[in-house]
Design a protein around this motif. Sequence first.
Motif, PDB file in Angstrom:
ATOM      1  N   UNK A 104       0.827  -1.206   0.000  1.00 25.07           N
ATOM      2  CA  UNK A 104       0.000   0.000   0.000  1.00 25.07           C
ATOM      3  C   UNK A 104       0.861   1.256   0.000  1.00 25.07           C
ATOM      4  N   UNK A 105       2.034   1.169   0.647  1.00 31.71           N
ATOM      5  CA  UNK A 105       2.946   2.321   0.716  1.00 31.71           C
ATOM      6  C   UNK A 105       4.319   1.892   0.180  1.00 31.71           C
ATOM      7  N   UNK A 106       4.433   1.739  -1.154  1.00 28.24           N
ATOM      8  CA  UNK A 106       5.679   1.183  -1.728  1.00 28.24           C
ATOM      9  C   UNK A 106       6.918   2.022  -1.441  1.00 28.24           C
ATOM     10  N   UNK A 107       6.761   3.338  -1.280  1.00 30.88           N
ATOM     11  CA  UNK A 107       7.931   4.176  -1.018  1.00 30.88           C
ATOM     12  C   UNK A 107       8.463   4.009   0.398  1.00 30.88           C
ATOM     13  N   UNK A 108       7.690   3.374   1.250  1.00 31.76           N
ATOM     14  CA  UNK A 108       8.171   3.130   2.610  1.00 31.76           C
ATOM     15  C   UNK A 108       9.452   2.300   2.575  1.00 31.76           C
ATOM     16  N   UNK A 109       9.543   1.364   1.633  1.00 29.66           N
ATOM     17  CA  UNK A 109      10.757   0.541   1.508  1.00 29.66           C
ATOM     18  C   UNK A 109      11.952   1.407   1.137  1.00 29.66           C
ATOM     19  N   UNK A 110      11.758   2.307   0.183  1.00 26.61           N
ATOM     20  CA  UNK A 110      12.856   3.186  -0.250  1.00 26.61           C
ATOM     21  C   UNK A 110      13.344   4.051   0.902  1.00 26.61           C
ATOM     22  N   UNK A 111      12.402   4.671   1.608  1.00 26.51           N
ATOM     23  CA  UNK A 111      12.803   5.577   2.682  1.00 26.51           C
ATOM     24  C   UNK A 111      13.340   4.810   3.897  1.00 26.51           C
ATOM     25  N   UNK A 112      12.828   3.601   4.134  1.00 29.47           N
ATOM     26  CA  UNK A 112      13.385   2.778   5.206  1.00 29.47           C
ATOM     27  C   UNK A 112      14.853   2.467   4.911  1.00 29.47           C
ATOM     28  N   UNK A 113      15.138   2.088   3.667  1.00 27.04           N
ATOM     29  CA  UNK A 113      16.527   1.828   3.272  1.00 27.04           C
ATOM     30  C   UNK A 113      17.369   3.094   3.380  1.00 27.04           C
ATOM     31  N   UNK A 114      16.759   4.211   3.016  1.00 27.35           N
ATOM     32  CA  UNK A 114      17.477   5.486   3.098  1.00 27.35           C
ATOM     33  C   UNK A 114      17.847   5.804   4.547  1.00 27.35           C
ATOM     34  N   UNK A 115      16.936   5.541   5.469  1.00 28.26           N
ATOM     35  CA  UNK A 115      17.226   5.784   6.882  1.00 28.26           C
ATOM     36  C   UNK A 115      18.273   4.799   7.414  1.00 28.26           C
ATOM     37  N   UNK A 116      18.278   3.563   6.888  1.00 27.94           N
ATOM     38  CA  UNK A 116      19.324   2.614   7.260  1.00 27.94           C
ATOM     39  C   UNK A 116      20.695   3.131   6.841  1.00 27.94           C
ATOM     40  N   UNK A 117      20.774   3.665   5.604  1.00 25.41           N
ATOM     41  CA  UNK A 117      22.038   4.233   5.123  1.00 25.41           C
ATOM     42  C   UNK A 117      22.442   5.414   5.987  1.00 25.41           C
ATOM     43  N   UNK A 118      21.459   6.266   6.308  1.00 26.10           N
ATOM     44  CA  UNK A 118      21.755   7.440   7.131  1.00 26.10           C
ATOM     45  C   UNK A 118      22.229   7.044   8.523  1.00 26.10           C
ATOM     46  N   UNK A 119      21.874   5.832   8.945  1.00 24.73           N
ATOM     47  CA  UNK A 119      22.325   5.325  10.241  1.00 24.73           C
ATOM     48  C   UNK A 119      23.652   4.588  10.128  1.00 24.73           C
TER      49      UNK A 119
END
Length: 677
Positions: A104-119
């Motif tokens: 339902x929220x496909x961009x959640x995966x992209x931003x979750x990965x982005x936050x992992x990188x930022x961490x």
Amino acid sequence: MNNVGFLVLDIKAVCFILSLFFTGSVFSQSEENKFSKGQLKKMAAAAERNNDPETAAIYYEKYLEKNPGDIKVTYQLANKNRMIGNVAAAKSQYKVVFEKEKKKYPLAAFFFAEMLVASGNCKDAIPIYDDFRGDIRGEKDDRKYSRLAKFAIEGCEMKGDTSIRSNMAIKELNDAINGSHMEGAPVFISENEILYNSLKTKKSVYDTQSESMPNRLFYTANLEEGEWEHKNAWVELRNFNVGEVANGAFNLDHTRFYFSACETNSLGEVSCDIYSMDKVGSKWSTPVKLPEQVNTKYTETQVAVGIDERERETIYFVSDRKEGKGGLDIWYSTYYEDKKEYREAKNCGSRINSVGDEITPFINPINRQMIFSSNGHPSFGGFDVFKSSGERSRWSEPENIGTAINSYSDELYYVVSPAGGEGVFASNRVTPENKKRGACCDNLFYFKELDKIELIVSGKITEIESETKELDGVKVKLYMVDELGERYFMQATTTDQDGVYNLRLEANNNYIVKTEKEGFLSEEKQLSTKNMINSEKLQKDFQLNEISERAIELENVYYEYGETNLTNEGLATIDTTIYQVLLQNPSIVVEIGAHTDNVGSKGYNLNLSQLRAESVVRYLRLKGIDKSRLKAKGYGESQPLAPNENADGTDNEAGRAKNRRTEFKVIGEIEIPELED
């Protein structure tokens, strides 16, 4: 991550000021239970409309305390926390959405990965990015996010590449400069003085009924004994009251200052325009808004100033206009001094601009490279700093400047001192100093290259007829050459009264040095700084031919005996002589003249020489030289350089050899129209 959900980073600064007011409406802890779930959602939506993600996040958090299972609001809260730089909270919230409602929220995966990188967790982010690229197909903006995910993976893989690391000393500027709010937009006034943009207030909440709104202003700081010290507010814009001043840049000789100012309308929409003011004597003129060739109904901001190959002032700026390549693009407009007008702004092209955002351009005064930040090229996380050589819309492939500057956080507003080797940039990375201070976002950092080497090419330019006659006023241009042989203009200088020039180089590049002087043929020479690890001064001298009626002999242009076809040796000579002259001087028209000795009849020799001259012209045309620039002329035996016979009537073989020659001379010039990018 920074508040990049808004249009541009300077708009974020304006929006943060707005949040100072709206935060004042947030309930106290004793009042938090007075609001229903519906009221909390409405207040969060109102804060969003006012470009206030901080307040919206507070309301969404309180809502979720009452209704923790609402995935939609969890996703909205994650977006707000990502915007305001709360990486840990955003990562946790995106993870919930990703695990429960990924479809339902496909961009959640992209931003979750982005936050992992930022961490700092690239290892776990890469497989999520990989799966996301398949899952996003057919969704809105699938091409954009698929490419961004691809570049994010490449950025994670780059982290082990030692070739893009450099030795830098980096120091966060002190608390007098970096306050509790956002600092940015550094501009060098001189080697030891900068302007920077800041909101100098310690308050986080204002009473809108009784207190006036604080303003972001330009301030100055000076480098004193290795430390940057805050000085004063920059008074030159004290009377400017059109919106919120965001950033600025001086032109090359500091006689013009460009800056952007942003305004917010009643709907909470922020728009920025570019202004300029000129220095007349010791005073600055009243700022004027740039014309419609630059400013449009869209936002124009973050201006940088360069000089193109024809020494024309060219401004580069960021805009969200719809004709761009992605979200925010870098555009340019050239200023024509004689007409006092700016040309219609154009996009800097797809090498600079990606499907993501390109922001905070800067033109390096040392080598005229463009330095900019992007989240659409392979990066180490967030916005990284890149560099590229060229001008206008023709640029080399951008190069990530490496992990000495770029981190998992955002790096932007990277500017270099006029002396080179050091400068200032902004970042929202967490440090012990700013964590203790409670900084919300961007702070300024000073950097200095520790392994910097000095590479210089210098030389003396003389006239070929007299090696002792130095030529002053010769324009000497430097081009960087990429692996495919494409050249990109970098910088130019002029010879002094002794005919001497000096140009700075960078390590690990190939270059072309080209001369230009009216009345003389241009020449080029190649050089390389590949594998140079120590400071070095390279020497490239030139001897220039004056353009005159005098013919210039092409030595070693041979034909088969009695034939008109060139030998292989003759072809090779043409490749390295007249062909190069024509390439390096694209406006000249030349006559190719062929001569013979007196063996044979005059008619035979005249015809033979004409056919030989035509043979040279034909070969040059096959190599791409336009026929309008070439004329073949056979002179036969009519213009000998030496006697064909000795005084006693015997054969003068040496004299006849001199007379069998091929020459060229400049007989005209064609007008070369300026090429539009």
